[in-house]
Each structure stands twice: as C-alpha cells, then as structure tokens.
Design a protein around this motif. Sequence first.
Motif, PDB file in Angstrom:
ATOM      1  N   ASN A  15       0.781  -1.396   0.008  1.00 36.02           N
ATOM      2  CA  ASN A  15       0.068   0.005  -0.076  1.00 36.02           C
ATOM      3  C   ASN A  15       0.824   1.178  -0.013  1.00 36.02           C
ATOM      4  O   ASN A  15       0.159   2.290   0.434  1.00 36.02           O
ATOM      5  N   THR A  16       2.188   1.051  -0.202  1.00 37.90           N
ATOM      6  CA  THR A  16       2.952   2.264  -0.635  1.00 37.90           C
ATOM      7  C   THR A  16       2.905   2.887  -1.890  1.00 37.90           C
ATOM      8  O   THR A  16       2.209   2.293  -2.859  1.00 37.90           O
ATOM      9  N   ASP A  17       3.320   4.263  -1.884  1.00 34.94           N
ATOM     10  CA  ASP A  17       3.531   4.694  -3.549  1.00 34.94           C
ATOM     11  C   ASP A  17       4.676   4.253  -4.142  1.00 34.94           C
ATOM     12  O   ASP A  17       5.740   4.250  -3.579  1.00 34.94           O
ATOM     13  N   THR A  18       4.155   3.485  -5.086  1.00 29.45           N
ATOM     14  CA  THR A  18       5.479   2.591  -6.049  1.00 29.45           C
ATOM     15  C   THR A  18       6.678   3.507  -6.239  1.00 29.45           C
ATOM     16  O   THR A  18       7.693   3.029  -6.384  1.00 29.45           O
ATOM     17  N   ASP A  66       8.114   5.386  -4.408  1.00 31.62           N
ATOM     18  CA  ASP A  66       8.898   5.447  -3.383  1.00 31.62           C
ATOM     19  C   ASP A  66       9.800   4.004  -3.281  1.00 31.62           C
ATOM     20  O   ASP A  66       9.234   3.006  -2.703  1.00 31.62           O
ATOM     21  N   ALA A  67      10.603   3.726  -4.325  1.00 30.53           N
ATOM     22  CA  ALA A  67      11.319   2.532  -4.338  1.00 30.53           C
ATOM     23  C   ALA A  67      11.767   1.864  -3.224  1.00 30.53           C
ATOM     24  O   ALA A  67      11.567   0.679  -3.018  1.00 30.53           O
ATOM     25  N   ILE A  68      12.374   2.662  -2.175  1.00 37.00           N
ATOM     26  CA  ILE A  68      12.984   2.096  -0.938  1.00 37.00           C
ATOM     27  C   ILE A  68      11.817   1.768  -0.093  1.00 37.00           C
ATOM     28  O   ILE A  68      11.855   0.508   0.479  1.00 37.00           O
ATOM     29  N   GLY A  69      11.064   2.545   0.086  1.00 34.98           N
ATOM     30  CA  GLY A  69       9.670   2.097   0.868  1.00 34.98           C
ATOM     31  C   GLY A  69       9.002   1.053   0.595  1.00 34.98           C
ATOM     32  O   GLY A  69       8.589   0.284   1.332  1.00 34.98           O
ATOM     33  N   THR A  70       8.876   0.918  -0.739  1.00 31.72           N
ATOM     34  CA  THR A  70       8.073  -0.022  -1.171  1.00 31.72           C
ATOM     35  C   THR A  70       8.985  -1.402  -1.345  1.00 31.72           C
ATOM     36  O   THR A  70       8.325  -2.651  -0.881  1.00 31.72           O
ATOM     37  N   ALA A  71      10.278  -1.542  -1.631  1.00 33.18           N
ATOM     38  CA  ALA A  71      11.068  -2.472  -1.324  1.00 33.18           C
ATOM     39  C   ALA A  71      11.135  -3.137   0.116  1.00 33.18           C
ATOM     40  O   ALA A  71      11.101  -4.289   0.294  1.00 33.18           O
ATOM     41  N   ILE A  72      11.116  -2.220   0.815  1.00 33.44           N
ATOM     42  CA  ILE A  72      11.168  -2.490   2.422  1.00 33.44           C
ATOM     43  C   ILE A  72       9.642  -3.251   2.732  1.00 33.44           C
ATOM     44  O   ILE A  72       9.649  -4.254   3.423  1.00 33.44           O
ATOM     45  N   GLN A  73       8.638  -2.727   2.403  1.00 33.24           N
ATOM     46  CA  GLN A  73       7.301  -3.082   2.469  1.00 33.24           C
ATOM     47  C   GLN A  73       7.273  -4.722   1.797  1.00 33.24           C
ATOM     48  O   GLN A  73       6.865  -5.747   2.476  1.00 33.24           O
ATOM     49  N   CYS A  74       7.810  -4.878   0.544  1.00 31.38           N
ATOM     50  CA  CYS A  74       7.810  -6.037   0.064  1.00 31.38           C
ATOM     51  C   CYS A  74       8.485  -7.184   0.767  1.00 31.38           C
ATOM     52  O   CYS A  74       8.344  -8.190   0.883  1.00 31.38           O
ATOM     53  N   LYS A  75       9.545  -6.548   1.404  1.00 31.99           N
ATOM     54  CA  LYS A  75      10.589  -7.569   2.035  1.00 31.99           C
ATOM     55  C   LYS A  75       9.781  -7.928   3.486  1.00 31.99           C
ATOM     56  O   LYS A  75       9.652  -9.364   3.846  1.00 31.99           O
ATOM     57  N   GLU A  76       9.021  -6.962   3.939  1.00 30.07           N
ATOM     58  CA  GLU A  76       8.461  -7.465   5.420  1.00 30.07           C
ATOM     59  C   GLU A  76       7.218  -8.317   5.156  1.00 30.07           C
ATOM     60  O   GLU A  76       7.016  -9.380   5.735  1.00 30.07           O
ATOM     61  N   LEU A  77       6.423  -8.177   3.804  1.00 25.39           N
ATOM     62  CA  LEU A  77       5.590  -9.224   3.544  1.00 25.39           C
ATOM     63  C   LEU A  77       5.882 -10.487   2.992  1.00 25.39           C
ATOM     64  O   LEU A  77       5.466 -11.582   3.354  1.00 25.39           O
ATOM     65  N   ALA A  78       7.060 -10.589   2.327  1.00 27.18           N
ATOM     66  CA  ALA A  78       7.754 -11.901   2.179  1.00 27.18           C
ATOM     67  C   ALA A  78       8.361 -12.690   3.359  1.00 27.18           C
ATOM     68  O   ALA A  78       7.963 -13.773   3.332  1.00 27.18           O
TER      69      ALA A  78
END
Length: 242
Positions: free
Chosen positions: A18-21, A23-35
């Motif tokens: 649910n990040t703004d895509t 924001d590459a760093i923020g999105t990558a961090i959330q992807c990592k947390e989800l994974a």
Amino acid sequence: HVVTVGGDAPVRVQSMTNTDTVDAIGTAIQCKELAIAGSELVRITVNTPEAAEAVPHIREQLDRMGIHVPLVGDFHYNGHRLLVDHPAMAQALSKYRINPGNVGKGDKRDRQFATMVEAAAKYDKPVRIGVNWGSLDQELLVGLMDQNARRAKPLDAKQVMYQALVQSALTSAEVAREIGLNPDNIIISCKVSGVQDLISVYRALARRCDYALHLGLTEAGMGTKGTVASATSLGVLLQEGI
C-alpha cells in the motif's frame, strides 16, 4: 526465483503493497516485510510513468537484500503504454495483472489489451486476467441482461452478473491465446465481495476452464471482518479442489 502456481503446485499466498510505488526504497522494504511474513508473491501498483521507472529499482533493492519474492505489476488504464515505454519495468516484473474492464472500450479496448498481452508473450511473463464486479465490462453485462429478459424464465440479476464475470474472463483468456500467450501463463480471477457470491462464481469458473485460478474477495473489509470472510470463502473453494 520460480514460484509455480496452479495444477499440482501448493496454494500460494499473494499480498499487495500500500506504498506509493514511486518510493522505491519504501516499497522494497514493505515487499521484504510481506515476504518474511509469508507472502510468496507481492503485487505492486504500476499506474504512472514514474511508478514504472521505479520498478527495476525495487527489484534491485530486493535482490540486494536477498529477497527473491516475485513482483506482480497491477496495471490500470494506461498499462499498454507503460509496458511499451518502459521495457526495463516489463522485464523486472515476474507477472502482470490485467483487468479487461480497465483497458478502454470497443476497438480501443481490444488494441490496448492486445498490446499488453503482446508484451507478456514477448517477455514470457504470466498474466492474471482479473475481472472485478466493480469494474465489469458494462457492454457485456447489458447484452447478457437483454438476453436474460427475453427468456421464458429469466434468471435473477445476480446470476446474470456471475455469467458476465466468467464470460469476460474466459473470453479475454481466449483472445490472449490467439495473440500468442502460452495458456500455461494464464491465471484467471473473478472477484466479488460476498462469500456466497465468490463461491458460486468460482464453482462456475472451475467447471468451464482448467486455467490456474487466483482466489480472493475484493473489498473484503478491514480487520476481522475481511479475515473471516476471506478465510471462509477460500476454505470452501480449496476444500472442493478449486
């Protein structure tokens, strides 16, 4: 990192950021947390040129962190342009999600859908053809409603909507195959918001095709409501082998 879906593969869990895509760093961090939490695929919105530009950087950040979760690109009204104009994004994604109800109308829709499928075929990417009741092809729905009105014993409106959802998805899948997409790279979803509605639609879908199916309620609700509704409907379908 290959994640198989459908057939004899295990049931896979997909989540969405649910990040703004952009924001590459923020999105990558959330992807990592989800994974780390157990999401085996992660869907991100690709809705602007800036978001498309960010996708390869998100993939790069995840790879640097040792997180090889596949990224799914969720396209809206301009996906045909983004996939052509941003080949690095098209290649960095592992899968595309296309909603036939969000790619224009008439001839315009056909051309835009074809452009997106051609990109998927070119890069050998799987596509989820995802139909939602909230963005259903209105021309198709009206046509089926008219047909239904002429029946000796008309179905109720909900049954006609089920037919429209399934027909939209399966017709789009056939078009994708004609364009050149490998049928093994086609995944279908027909999402609705009610538990009984979802079960009915997916039973009909399972009877009419052997594509891999993506299960999930749309707009399921927040917190416990969404969790219970999703778990209940998916549990019934999975128990039936769907």
